[in-house]
Design a protein around this motif. Structure first.
Motif, short mmCIF file in Angstrom:
data_model
loop_
_atom_site.label_atom_id
_atom_site.label_comp_id
_atom_site.label_asym_id
_atom_site.label_seq_id
_atom_site.Cartn_x
_atom_site.Cartn_y
_atom_site.Cartn_z
N ILE A 36 0.84 -1.20 0.00
CA ILE A 36 0.00 0.00 0.00
C ILE A 36 0.87 1.25 0.00
CG2 ILE A 36 -1.61 1.36 1.41
CD1 ILE A 36 -2.81 -1.39 2.29
N MET A 37 1.88 1.27 0.86
CA MET A 37 2.76 2.45 0.94
C MET A 37 3.54 2.66 -0.35
SD MET A 37 2.03 3.81 3.77
CE MET A 37 3.34 4.97 4.05
N LEU A 38 4.05 1.59 -0.93
CA LEU A 38 4.80 1.71 -2.18
C LEU A 38 3.90 2.20 -3.30
CD1 LEU A 38 7.44 1.40 -3.73
CD2 LEU A 38 6.83 -0.99 -4.13
N ALA A 39 2.69 1.67 -3.38
CA ALA A 39 1.75 2.12 -4.41
C ALA A 39 1.43 3.60 -4.25
CB ALA A 39 0.47 1.28 -4.37
N GLN A 40 1.21 4.03 -3.01
CA GLN A 40 0.95 5.46 -2.78
C GLN A 40 2.15 6.30 -3.19
OE1 GLN A 40 -2.59 5.33 -2.50
NE2 GLN A 40 -2.10 7.23 -1.46
N GLY A 41 3.36 5.83 -2.90
CA GLY A 41 4.57 6.54 -3.31
C GLY A 41 4.72 6.61 -4.82
N LEU A 42 4.35 5.53 -5.50
CA LEU A 42 4.44 5.52 -6.97
C LEU A 42 3.46 6.49 -7.61
CD1 LEU A 42 4.92 1.71 -7.66
CD2 LEU A 42 6.58 3.55 -8.06
N LYS A 43 2.41 6.85 -6.90
CA LYS A 43 1.45 7.83 -7.44
C LYS A 43 2.13 9.19 -7.63
CE LYS A 43 -2.64 5.63 -5.62
NZ LYS A 43 -3.86 5.74 -4.83
N ILE A 44 3.10 9.49 -6.81
CA ILE A 44 3.86 10.74 -6.96
C ILE A 44 4.63 10.70 -8.28
CG2 ILE A 44 5.73 12.15 -6.00
CD1 ILE A 44 4.86 11.03 -3.22
N VAL A 45 5.23 9.56 -8.57
CA VAL A 45 6.01 9.40 -9.80
C VAL A 45 5.11 9.44 -11.03
CG1 VAL A 45 7.56 7.85 -11.05
CG2 VAL A 45 7.78 8.10 -8.58
N THR A 46 3.97 8.75 -10.98
CA THR A 46 3.07 8.77 -12.14
C THR A 46 2.46 10.15 -12.34
OG1 THR A 46 1.22 7.89 -10.83
CG2 THR A 46 2.56 6.30 -12.04
N HIS A 47 2.23 10.87 -11.24
CA HIS A 47 1.74 12.25 -11.37
C HIS A 47 2.78 13.13 -12.05
CE1 HIS A 47 -0.42 15.92 -10.39
NE2 HIS A 47 0.73 16.42 -9.98
N LYS A 48 4.04 12.94 -11.67
CA LYS A 48 5.14 13.70 -12.30
C LYS A 48 5.21 13.39 -13.80
CE LYS A 48 9.40 15.50 -12.76
NZ LYS A 48 9.54 16.29 -13.95
N ALA A 49 5.06 12.11 -14.16
CA ALA A 49 5.12 11.72 -15.57
C ALA A 49 3.97 12.35 -16.37
CB ALA A 49 5.07 10.20 -15.70
N LYS A 50 2.79 12.47 -15.75
CA LYS A 50 1.63 13.07 -16.43
C LYS A 50 1.72 14.58 -16.51
CE LYS A 50 -2.39 10.13 -15.61
NZ LYS A 50 -3.62 10.05 -14.81
N SER A 51 2.04 15.21 -15.37
CA SER A 51 1.94 16.67 -15.29
C SER A 51 3.25 17.40 -15.56
CB SER A 51 1.43 17.07 -13.90
OG SER A 51 2.42 16.78 -12.93
N GLY A 52 4.36 16.72 -15.37
CA GLY A 52 5.65 17.36 -15.57
C GLY A 52 6.20 18.05 -14.33
N HIS A 53 5.47 18.02 -13.23
CA HIS A 53 5.99 18.62 -11.99
C HIS A 53 5.75 17.70 -10.80
CE1 HIS A 53 1.77 19.92 -11.84
NE2 HIS A 53 1.93 20.01 -10.53
N TRP A 54 6.64 17.83 -9.81
CA TRP A 54 6.56 17.01 -8.61
C TRP A 54 5.49 17.57 -7.69
CZ3 TRP A 54 8.74 12.45 -8.54
CH2 TRP A 54 9.87 12.23 -9.31
N ASP A 55 4.74 16.67 -7.08
CA ASP A 55 3.71 17.05 -6.13
C ASP A 55 3.53 15.89 -5.15
OD1 ASP A 55 1.53 18.06 -4.78
OD2 ASP A 55 0.23 18.19 -6.54
#
Length: 151
Positions: free
Chosen positions: A12-31
């Motif tokens: 669960i924790m790793l999946a939640q952390g990967l959401k940050i990476v996939t968000h960066k890939a989609k939007s171009g910025h870290w969040d």
């Protein structure tokens, strides 16, 4: 805490952390906010229940009651994540759009009073099927790792 629980919570924790990476890939910025939100890729719901079911099947055998419980529980959670919860998010999106439409109309018709809500409804409640599948694959992999790395 037992190894099965550690494996599921780690997934669960790793999946939640990967959401940050996939968000960066989609939007171009870290969040960092996606870590604390529902929805998105991969599904942490799917990752957690798949990791638990995989670990349980390996530890107790595929014919055990424990495995049956973990698998049935997992299927229900994943179905809910991509079904009812996703549809609720889509309805929230429609309501938010409707609020904008009414605000636009009230500008054209001054006698139509409309007070816009301060906070929009949360639209990221559920998952697309690909997000559920991604979480399930991640969970299966982590369930295997959790089982074979136990002491």
């Amino acid at each position: 805490m037992n190894q099965g629980m550690n494996t599921a919570l780690s997934a669960i924790m790793l999946a939640q952390g990967l959401k940050i990476v996939t968000h960066k890939a989609k939007s171009g910025h870290w969040d960092w906010r996606p870590f604390f939100q529902t929805g998105g890729m991969p599904s942490s719901h799917s990752a957690g229940v798949s990791a638990l079911a995989t670990y349980t099947a390996l530890k107790t055998g595929k014919s055990s009651v424990e495995t049956a419980l973990a698998v049935v529980f997992g299927v229900i959670v994943m179905y809910d994540a991509q079904g009812i919860r996703r549809h609720t998010g889509e309805i929230a999106r429609l309501v938010n759009d409707l609020d904008e439409d009414i605000e636009l109309l009230s500008g054209h018709y001054p006698d139509l009073f409309h007070a816009r809500r301060d906070v929009e409804l949360n639209e990221l409640l559920g998952h697309q099927p690909a997000e559920v599948a991604g979480g399930a694959l991640l969970g299966i992999g982590l369930g295997l790792i959790g089982y074979f790395s136990r002491k």
